[in-house]
Design a protein around this motif. Structure first.
Motif, PDB file in Angstrom:
ATOM      1  N   ASP B  78     -61.690 -40.061 -42.615  1.00  0.00           N
ATOM      2  CA  ASP B  78     -61.769 -38.745 -43.275  1.00  0.00           C
ATOM      3  C   ASP B  78     -61.661 -38.914 -44.788  1.00  0.00           C
ATOM      4  O   ASP B  78     -62.386 -38.276 -45.555  1.00  0.00           O
ATOM      5  CB  ASP B  78     -60.641 -37.828 -42.782  1.00  0.00           C
ATOM      6  N   LEU B  79     -60.745 -39.782 -45.189  1.00  0.00           N
ATOM      7  CA  LEU B  79     -60.558 -40.042 -46.622  1.00  0.00           C
ATOM      8  C   LEU B  79     -61.836 -40.638 -47.224  1.00  0.00           C
ATOM      9  O   LEU B  79     -62.253 -40.250 -48.328  1.00  0.00           O
ATOM     10  CB  LEU B  79     -59.372 -40.998 -46.801  1.00  0.00           C
ATOM     11  N   SER B  81     -64.875 -40.199 -46.256  1.00  0.00           N
ATOM     12  CA  SER B  81     -65.897 -39.143 -46.368  1.00  0.00           C
ATOM     13  C   SER B  81     -65.663 -38.315 -47.628  1.00  0.00           C
ATOM     14  O   SER B  81     -66.606 -38.004 -48.367  1.00  0.00           O
ATOM     15  CB  SER B  81     -65.856 -38.216 -45.144  1.00  0.00           C
ATOM     16  N   ARG B  82     -64.392 -37.967 -47.869  1.00  0.00           N
ATOM     17  CA  ARG B  82     -64.077 -37.183 -49.077  1.00  0.00           C
ATOM     18  C   ARG B  82     -64.398 -38.000 -50.332  1.00  0.00           C
ATOM     19  O   ARG B  82     -64.954 -37.494 -51.303  1.00  0.00           O
ATOM     20  CB  ARG B  82     -62.590 -36.801 -49.083  1.00  0.00           C
ATOM     21  N   PHE B  83     -64.060 -39.280 -50.289  1.00  0.00           N
ATOM     22  CA  PHE B  83     -64.272 -40.167 -51.437  1.00  0.00           C
ATOM     23  C   PHE B  83     -65.772 -40.292 -51.755  1.00  0.00           C
ATOM     24  O   PHE B  83     -66.167 -40.322 -52.916  1.00  0.00           O
ATOM     25  CB  PHE B  83     -63.679 -41.547 -51.125  1.00  0.00           C
ATOM     26  N   GLU B  84     -66.572 -40.345 -50.690  1.00  0.00           N
ATOM     27  CA  GLU B  84     -68.036 -40.433 -50.879  1.00  0.00           C
ATOM     28  C   GLU B  84     -68.532 -39.229 -51.668  1.00  0.00           C
ATOM     29  O   GLU B  84     -69.324 -39.364 -52.601  1.00  0.00           O
ATOM     30  CB  GLU B  84     -68.748 -40.474 -49.512  1.00  0.00           C
ATOM     31  N   LYS B  85     -68.057 -38.044 -51.278  1.00  0.00           N
ATOM     32  CA  LYS B  85     -68.513 -36.811 -51.937  1.00  0.00           C
ATOM     33  C   LYS B  85     -68.012 -36.746 -53.381  1.00  0.00           C
ATOM     34  O   LYS B  85     -68.754 -36.423 -54.297  1.00  0.00           O
ATOM     35  CB  LYS B  85     -68.032 -35.584 -51.162  1.00  0.00           C
ATOM     36  N   GLU B  86     -66.742 -37.074 -53.564  1.00  0.00           N
ATOM     37  CA  GLU B  86     -66.154 -36.969 -54.907  1.00  0.00           C
ATOM     38  C   GLU B  86     -66.796 -37.930 -55.904  1.00  0.00           C
ATOM     39  O   GLU B  86     -66.942 -37.617 -57.076  1.00  0.00           O
ATOM     40  CB  GLU B  86     -64.646 -37.261 -54.834  1.00  0.00           C
ATOM     41  N   HIS B  87     -67.169 -39.107 -55.434  1.00  0.00           N
ATOM     42  CA  HIS B  87     -67.680 -40.132 -56.358  1.00  0.00           C
ATOM     43  C   HIS B  87     -69.168 -40.397 -56.182  1.00  0.00           C
ATOM     44  O   HIS B  87     -69.697 -41.319 -56.814  1.00  0.00           O
ATOM     45  CB  HIS B  87     -66.892 -41.433 -56.162  1.00  0.00           C
ATOM     46  N   GLU B 351     -55.840 -43.784 -53.287  1.00  0.00           N
ATOM     47  CA  GLU B 351     -55.918 -42.725 -52.272  1.00  0.00           C
ATOM     48  C   GLU B 351     -55.356 -43.195 -50.928  1.00  0.00           C
ATOM     49  O   GLU B 351     -54.646 -42.461 -50.254  1.00  0.00           O
ATOM     50  CB  GLU B 351     -57.374 -42.274 -52.087  1.00  0.00           C
ATOM     51  N   THR B 357     -51.520 -39.820 -47.175  1.00  0.00           N
ATOM     52  CA  THR B 357     -52.367 -40.626 -46.274  1.00  0.00           C
ATOM     53  C   THR B 357     -51.488 -41.414 -45.306  1.00  0.00           C
ATOM     54  O   THR B 357     -51.781 -41.512 -44.115  1.00  0.00           O
ATOM     55  CB  THR B 357     -53.239 -41.599 -47.085  1.00  0.00           C
TER      56      THR B 357
END
Lengths: 312, 445
Positions: B78-79, B81-87, B351, B357
């Motif tokens: 999940d982390l 996936s979020r990291f992909e979007k943010e960066h 993160e 986490t």
């Protein structure tokens, strides 16, 4: 007129050289043909140089160094160390034992199977295929399969033994090397059988019939006809078997991880350990080269013996 | 009649094709042979280039992570996936078992084809590869962000120290666990009217009482690292840096091996471990109710609870022999020196090691974590299993820390494994096996 009379006698001391023999100058057309032939050969040559000889040469250089990513020259230290390292000597001896056991076992069982399936048995084609299946199966699958069969707690073999009231056995602890040899024999016998089968079918039936008329029994026919006429096949099996057995890696890695202790730490497994576990690339390369030299010497001796006995 | 020469005969066409094929083959193969040599000067993209690492075709586009196959938890995915979007970057996770991960990394360091971020197994990996220049020292990053992320102040000291050498830090702890905890099947112990053991004597007696009807009292592991808590509990050191001796005092170490050998061959309360690449054999026996107890760590909580929900799992603190002790285990995150996204990898480390986490991973899997604030968290304190683990962490010792910069550390471990397996799997006399081990490792220090 016999067949021999029709064959032109060739002086074996003179290498076949059409241009020199005919005393002709190479014509431009012939030269173009030769160049074309070499041009077509070059991709294959480059492939072997880049994918085989270059890595081999690179490994040879590495064997004179120490260190993972910043190698330092150490001369022949790695070779000298390997020749006196008890761990390496032990793994070499274990490998010899493994090679001898698996070769003898495969040849005996492969030959027996070939003799059996050379008879007019019903369903022999299906049987031959079934016996060949282990040889066609990936070593990883074979390893995992036997690992599960032999597991002392949940393995099929011990479950079967318990079912008939017999005590379970710890095959992988009490006889680990013999177990690996057994698995190899199980896997290789089908291939050896096919080779012997081809050899048996090349023996003319008339030879057996003549010997029967002369009163030779089954054992005499086997000893005096089958074995000598199968000698070239046996020689081939030995040559190929020695080379592949000395290079065995997959089975000890998957089935026993070289253990228990160092009982199944075959030579190439030890090279792997030195490379990837101990990170001693130069030392591992030296070990690999020593193995290559040993296999070359062994193959050379086998070829010499084979030539002397007219087997090759 | 001769054909007019139109400049493209079949022969010349074939010849041209041969030359073309040769050129392509040569170029392709020579390029293949030079893996990693020209990546730092790759011209495809320099976006995202930081102070550390190198640039290449992945730079700023894809973050490649090597992780232990058993650690790809949902909290992490999940982390990611979020990291992909943010960066605006693709995160690719490559799962491997520890031995395969070591093989892949070794080959990667040699060829230059390395991931951007890699999980390490808590042993010598980060320090040895770091001091050799294959893994980045994280000091600059820590100087910049350490205070904000609570590093090292909020991390258990032993977990940090095992990743440090010569004043540099080469990895950040991800999981912190200890080996030597007693996992027991409450149902089987209750049925035999046996309490969870606290001492060696109690453990031996419990094993005898629990063995029978197809169940072993305990199951020893073929992985030699599982034998080290016994050595420490006997009052011996794995390696004493001052005297440069292994398994000292020898008599105490021998006592610990004799106990394990007796469990297998004298009391028959444990099956003889079978050598393999996997350490999960005892856990599988426990899950199959073939073993009432195992000595292990928190990584087995999740497989037991998910695989055998009907087993009521109990965890007891490490045993007391001469002393009460356990071995430090766990994993960390390190950045290879040739990472193409070192700065982003560091951002992801921050993160992945946040308390939020850590707690999410613990809730999901029962894994234990390196932050002191994690151990103090009410959710951890109120969990009867995790609480035992958290309380046991201070007892944990990093046995190979004094050897972390020794180039022969892996060979020493191999020799120790050989000795241990000879004792417990092949019934070799303890003195004989120990003497062979001492003779093998003598030249390694």
């Amino acid at each position: 007129m016999s067949l021999v009379d029709t064959v032109p006698v060739v002086d074996e001391g003179t290498p076949p050289s059409p241009t020199r023999r005919q005393g002709r100058r190479v014509t431009p057309l012939r030269r173009k043909q030769i160049i074309t032939a070499y041009l077509f050969l070059i991709p294959a040559v480059v492939f072997f140089v880049a994918m085989f000889f270059y890595p081999l040469f690179n490994e040879l250089l590495t064997s004179f160094t120490s260190g993972l990513t910043d190698p330092v020259p150490v001369g022949f230290d790695n070779y000298l160390r390997a020749l006196s390292d008890p761990v390496v000597i032990h793994s070499f001896l274990v490998t010899l034992e493994y090679a001898a056991g698996s070769l003898v076992g495969s040849i005996i069982i492969g030959l027996l199977l070939a003799l059996m399936l050379n008879q007019g048995l019903r369903g022999r084609v299906v049987l031959r295929t079934m016996i060949l299946v282990p040889y066609m199966t990936s070593i990883a699958i074979v390893g995992l399969l036997w690992r599960n069969i032999l597991d002392p707690s949940v393995g099929i073999l011990n479950t079967a033994l318990h079912a008939v009231g017999l005590p379970g056995q710890e095959w992988l602890n009490t006889a680990p090397l013999q177990t690996l040899i057994g698995i190899t024999v199980w896997q290789e016998s089908g291939y050896v059988m096919m080779l012997f089968l081809a050899g048996l079918q090349a023996i003319p039936e008339e030879v057996y019939e003549a010997s029967k008329i002369d009163g030779a029994g089954v054992w005499t026919r086997f000893r005096r006809i089958t074995v000598p006429l199968l000698a070239p096949t046996t020689f081939f099996v030995l040559l190929v078997g020695v080379i592949s057995s000395m290079q065995q890696f997959g089975l000890p890695y998957i089935v026993t991880n070289g253990g228990p202790g160092d009982a199944t730490s075959l030579f190439v497994f030890q090279v792997y350990q030195e490379t990837f576990t101990n990170q001693d690339i130069g030392y591992a390369s030296a070990m690999a080269f020593l193995l290559l030299i040993f296999i070359l010497i062994l193959s050379f001796i086998q070829m010499r013996i084979g030539r002397r006995k007219d087997l090759v | 009649m001769n054909q007019p020469n139109n400049g493209l005969s079949r022969r010349s066409l074939l010849k041209a094709a041969g030359i073309g094929g040769l050129s392509l083959a040569s170029a392709g193969m020579l390029a293949g042979c030079s893996v990693g040599l020209n990546k730092s000067s790759g011209s495809s993209s320099t976006k995202g280039k930081g102070k550390h690492g190198v640039t290449g075709e992945r730079t700023g586009k894809e973050l490649v992570i090597y992780m232990n196959a058993g650690h790809i938890y949902k909290a992490y995915t999940d982390l990611f996936s979020r990291f992909e979007k943010e960066h605006n970057i693709k995160v690719t996770v490559n799962p491997q078992q520890w031995p395969d991960l070591q093989t892949k990394l070794t080959a990667g360091f040699l060829s230059g084809d390395v991931p951007d971020l890699c999980e390490e197994n808590g042993s010598w990996w980060s320090v040895r590869w770091g001091t050799a220049g294959n893994v980045l020292a994280l000091d600059d990053y820590i100087a910049k962000d350490g205070k904000a992320m609570g590093f090292p102040s909020d991390f258990v000291k032993a977990g940090v120290e095992v990743r440090q050498a010569n004043g540099s830090t080469y990895a950040i702890p991800l999981h912190l666990t200890c080996n030597g905890l007693i996992f027991y099947n409450k149902g089987l112990l209750d049925a035999a009217n046996v309490d969870a053991p606290k001492t060696w004597d109690e453990f031996t007696e419990a094993c005898k009482a629990l063995t029978g009807n197809g169940v072993y009292g305990a199951a020893l592991n073929q992985d030699s690292s599982y034998s080290l808590p016994w050595v420490l509990q006997a009052g011996a050191d794995y390696f004493d840096a001052s005297s440069k001796k292994f398994l000292t005092p020898e008599a105490a170490a021998a006592k610990s091996f004799a106990l394990q050998q007796n469990m297998v061959y004298k009391y028959k309360s444990s099956p003889a471990p079978v050598a393999s690449v996997s350490y999960s054999g005892p856990q599988k026996m426990f899950s199959a109710k073939q073993s009432a107890m195992i000595l292990t760590g928190p990584w087995d909580i999740s497989p037991i609870q998910t695989g055998s929900a009907d087993i009521e799992l109990g965890i007891a603190a490490p045993l007391t022999g001469k002393t009460q002790s356990a071995t430090l285990a766990g994993s960390g995150l390190m950045i290879p020196a040739k990472s193409q996204n070192a700065d982003l990898a560091w951002e992801l480390i921050k993160e992945m090691t946040k308390l939020k986490t850590e707690l999410a991973v613990t809730t999901e899997t029962g894994m234990t974590m390196p932050r002191k604030s994690w151990a103090e968290n009410s959710a951890v304190k109120s969990d009867p299993l995790l609480n035992v683990v958290a309380k046991s962490l201070p007892l944990a010792v990093a046995t190979d820390k004094p050897l972390s910069q020794n180039n022969n550390i892996a060979s020493i471990t191999t020799a120790y494994t050989t000795m241990y397996q000879q004792i417990v799997s092949q019934q070799t006399a303890v003195d004989t096996a120990m003497a062979k081990f001492q003779s093998t490792v003598k030249s390694y220090v």
